[in-house]
Design a protein around this motif. Structure first.
Motif, mmCIF file in Angstrom:
data_model
loop_
_atom_site.group_PDB
_atom_site.id
_atom_site.type_symbol
_atom_site.label_atom_id
_atom_site.label_comp_id
_atom_site.label_asym_id
_atom_site.label_seq_id
_atom_site.Cartn_x
_atom_site.Cartn_y
_atom_site.Cartn_z
ATOM 1 N N LEU A 159 0.822 -1.206 0.000
ATOM 2 C CA LEU A 159 0.000 0.000 0.000
ATOM 3 C C LEU A 159 0.861 1.263 0.000
ATOM 4 O O LEU A 159 0.494 2.279 -0.597
ATOM 5 C CB LEU A 159 -0.921 0.008 1.223
ATOM 6 N N ALA A 160 2.020 1.182 0.645
ATOM 7 C CA ALA A 160 2.880 2.358 0.770
ATOM 8 C C ALA A 160 3.420 2.832 -0.575
ATOM 9 O O ALA A 160 3.737 4.016 -0.735
ATOM 10 C CB ALA A 160 4.037 2.056 1.725
ATOM 11 N N ILE A 161 3.532 1.924 -1.552
ATOM 12 C CA ILE A 161 4.093 2.320 -2.844
ATOM 13 C C ILE A 161 3.014 2.661 -3.872
ATOM 14 O O ILE A 161 3.324 3.052 -5.002
ATOM 15 C CB ILE A 161 5.017 1.222 -3.418
ATOM 16 N N LEU A 162 1.736 2.543 -3.487
ATOM 17 C CA LEU A 162 0.669 2.843 -4.438
ATOM 18 C C LEU A 162 0.637 4.308 -4.880
ATOM 19 O O LEU A 162 0.273 4.585 -6.025
ATOM 20 C CB LEU A 162 -0.687 2.434 -3.860
ATOM 21 N N PRO A 163 0.981 5.292 -4.012
ATOM 22 C CA PRO A 163 1.029 6.675 -4.513
ATOM 23 C C PRO A 163 1.970 6.830 -5.705
ATOM 24 O O PRO A 163 1.722 7.643 -6.606
ATOM 25 C CB PRO A 163 1.516 7.466 -3.295
ATOM 26 N N THR A 246 -5.906 4.225 1.740
ATOM 27 C CA THR A 246 -6.529 3.301 2.687
ATOM 28 C C THR A 246 -5.483 2.699 3.607
ATOM 29 O O THR A 246 -4.463 2.186 3.148
ATOM 30 C CB THR A 246 -7.250 2.163 1.940
ATOM 31 N N GLU A 247 -5.723 2.757 4.886
ATOM 32 C CA GLU A 247 -4.819 2.134 5.851
ATOM 33 C C GLU A 247 -5.145 0.651 5.971
ATOM 34 O O GLU A 247 -6.314 0.266 6.012
ATOM 35 C CB GLU A 247 -4.971 2.790 7.228
ATOM 36 N N PRO A 248 -4.159 -0.212 6.023
ATOM 37 C CA PRO A 248 -4.423 -1.638 6.183
ATOM 38 C C PRO A 248 -5.011 -1.935 7.546
ATOM 39 O O PRO A 248 -4.748 -1.230 8.512
ATOM 40 C CB PRO A 248 -3.030 -2.268 6.036
ATOM 41 N N LEU A 249 -5.828 -2.972 7.578
ATOM 42 C CA LEU A 249 -6.451 -3.347 8.850
ATOM 43 C C LEU A 249 -5.420 -3.921 9.793
ATOM 44 O O LEU A 249 -4.484 -4.570 9.377
ATOM 45 C CB LEU A 249 -7.564 -4.379 8.586
#
Length: 249
Positions: A159-163, A246-249
């Motif tokens: 998720l951190a590299i999606l931007p 979105t923050e991971p659960l």
């Protein structure tokens, strides 16, 4: 450029083998195609069917493509219907005069990509949603609404590299807009390949799936489906943006 629900193309060609090849491309692209074997027969079908586009040979018996096209262009209410000439020779007519008479001019042997590209110049592919759905096989185009696309299961590092993926997708916006306008098959295939590579690089499966579908549509020369597939690109970008925030659960 003409518009409407289902485009009609008239192919006028005396050589059966060439006629079959020329007819196959528009038919696979989702058009209603009729045929004629010479210029006189072609004019009869033209005034009966009133096609949106004519593709014809120049060198034909009974009446050649030059005379048939002149009659079409001089006719009441028919002068603006585009005519694409496909021929190995202009039969003594200068190439300048030939190009002035026809809306487009292709020399044999004609590549399938060149033929489809020329048709795309004169036919409106921004068809309404009903037409797209009627001409697209189930599953060949992903659902348009982003909330219908399954969210991938990504960990915090992914998720951190999606931007970064968002930035790379936004960087091709102008290229995507050009493709929507031109529908050039080779360029669509290349674009789809790069988008698939991006999806694999960032573990974004719905991007991979969309790009694979788009590549398949381009390989089939299905202009209606290509148009519909390209229209999904903003939704793809929007979903990636949503995941990036979105923050991971």
């Amino acid at each position: 450029m003409v518009s409407g629900q289902q485009k009609r193309i008239l192919v006028i060609e005396d050589d059966e083998d060439i006629r079959t090849v020329v007819v196959t491309r528009p038919t696979r692209a989702g058009y209603d195609t009729s045929v004629a074997v010479d210029g006189k027969d072609g004019l009869r079908r033209f005034y009966g069917d009133r096609p949106d586009l004519v593709v014809l040979d120049i060198a034909m018996p009974v009446m050649d493509g030059i005379e048939a096209t002149r009659l079409i262009k001089e006719g009441t209410g028919t002068g603006r219907i585009p005519v694409i000439a496909i021929t190995a020779t202009s039969k003594g007519h200068s190439e300048k005069d030939t190009r002035n008479l026809f809306d487009a001019y292709l020399k044999k042997p004609v590549s399938k990509n060149d033929l489809v590209a020329e048709m795309a110049r004169f036919l409106d592919h921004n068809q309404d949603r009903v037409t797209v759905e009627q001409n697209t096989s189930p599953g060949s185009v992903k659902a348009r609404e982003s909330d219908q696309m399954p969210a991938p299961d990504l960990d915090r590092a992914q998720l951190a590299i999606l931007p970064e993926l968002v930035s790379r997708l936004e960087a091709v916006d102008s290229e995507w807009r050009d493709l929507c306008r031109t529908l050039t098959i080779n360029d669509v295939e290349a674009f789809a390949g790069r988008m698939k590579d991006l999806g694999l690089e960032y573990n974004c499966q719905f991007l991979v799936d969309w790009a694979a579908d788009l590549a398949e549509q381009a390989a089939d020369f299905n202009l209606v489906s290509i148009c519909a597939g390209l229209e999904l690109f903003p939704d793809i970008v929007a979903q990636v943006k949503g995941l990036a925030g979105t923050e991971p659960l």
